[in-house]
Design a protein around this motif. Sequence first.
Motif, PDB file in Angstrom:
ATOM      1  N   ASP A   1       0.454  -7.805  -7.888  1.00 40.93           N
ATOM      2  CA  ASP A   1       0.029  -6.430  -7.610  1.00 40.93           C
ATOM      3  C   ASP A   1       0.264  -6.076  -6.143  1.00 40.93           C
TER       4      ASP A   1
ATOM      5  N   VAL B   1       3.996  -5.465  -5.410  1.00 39.15           N
ATOM      6  CA  VAL B   1       4.465  -4.160  -5.877  1.00 39.15           C
ATOM      7  C   VAL B   1       4.103  -3.056  -4.885  1.00 39.15           C
ATOM      8  N   CYS B   2       2.952  -3.188  -4.229  1.00 39.32           N
ATOM      9  CA  CYS B   2       2.458  -2.122  -3.347  1.00 39.32           C
ATOM     10  C   CYS B   2       2.778  -2.347  -1.873  1.00 39.32           C
TER      11      CYS B   2
ATOM     12  N   ASN C   1       2.776  -7.344 -15.834  1.00 36.76           N
ATOM     13  CA  ASN C   1       3.225  -6.807 -14.546  1.00 36.76           C
ATOM     14  C   ASN C   1       4.660  -7.198 -14.189  1.00 36.76           C
TER      15      ASN C   1
ATOM     16  N   GLY D   1       7.530  -6.195 -15.351  1.00 39.82           N
ATOM     17  CA  GLY D   1       8.430  -5.051 -15.197  1.00 39.82           C
ATOM     18  C   GLY D   1       8.309  -4.410 -13.833  1.00 39.82           C
ATOM     19  N   ARG D   2       7.079  -4.252 -13.340  1.00 43.94           N
ATOM     20  CA  ARG D   2       6.870  -3.636 -12.032  1.00 43.94           C
ATOM     21  C   ARG D   2       7.348  -4.552 -10.909  1.00 43.94           C
TER      22      ARG D   2
ATOM     23  N   ALA E   1      11.144  -4.305 -10.823  1.00 45.05           N
ATOM     24  CA  ALA E   1      11.597  -3.044 -10.229  1.00 45.05           C
ATOM     25  C   ALA E   1      11.472  -3.081  -8.708  1.00 45.05           C
ATOM     26  N   LYS E   2      10.360  -3.625  -8.209  1.00 42.19           N
ATOM     27  CA  LYS E   2      10.172  -3.722  -6.755  1.00 42.19           C
ATOM     28  C   LYS E   2      11.190  -4.689  -6.152  1.00 42.19           C
TER      29      LYS E   2
ATOM     30  N   ASP F   1      14.490  -3.003  -5.827  1.00 39.85           N
ATOM     31  CA  ASP F   1      14.451  -2.013  -4.757  1.00 39.85           C
ATOM     32  C   ASP F   1      14.634  -2.683  -3.398  1.00 39.85           C
TER      33      ASP F   1
END
Length: 276
Positions: free
Chosen positions: A10, A13-14, A32, A34-35, A38-39, A42
Amino acid sequence: MNSVFTLTADDFVCAVIDTRYDVRVVGITDDNLGRVRAKFRDLYGDADFAVQGGEIYIKGNDSLFKPRYSDGDLVHVMKRLTAEDGCPWDRAQTHESIRINAVEEAYELCEAIDNRDVGNIEEEIGDLLLQAVLHSDIAERSEEFTRIDVIDALVRKLVTRHTHIFGDNKASDPESALKFWEAAKAVEKKASSTKEQISRIPESFPALLYAQKVLKKLTKAGLKNTADEISVEELFAAVCGAVKTGADLEVELTRRVRELAADFISGKVTETGGAE
């Protein structure tokens, strides 16, 4: 690099990640993943990663030539450019020498927005960000302030002025939110009088923008605006007429607005409606 930063999925991701350093992400689950993926994409581009035991270990890359750059790379490259053996041009710049650049980049961003050119908007935001980073670097080398000081002041402003988010006030629409922002700003700036508020409006603003902001402050303070409403075409016609006289519109409009503000504050006028 030897430093390893361990983050939960978490937090990863943030978080703002500096990809020059090794990162260990723990607590990865099917929910989590998938997130996290994605991060990762990026930050690191098309590079792949493997999850083992709910964790991934990402090797840092401090090269100046890599597929994807992060926030840390921006600061790192700027420091390299302004090092003693860096770029002579970058090292020679001062706040004053690049002052106009921020204005030009802001206008170019506005044009990109008006054209709805997303690719150019991205580029112009970067150019504007460059000005902030370079000014911060100049200040740090001059021992005026640091990049962290700039960030600290900005975040502090966002928190203290959003009293309807981080305080007891409540705002149900943009207008009320703006009122709370302005009220908090007035307290911070200790600019309770109209004169003090107007003095904080930069006279380096384009004349029309300066006039709009000053007049808004004056009417809020009680100046009666008795001018008739005019169309854009009528405004354009007035400008054309002024050009015929050879007037410097930027200088003259700013001068006239300053006179009006001074007269209102001194009590000489209580209303305005155009030419006297």
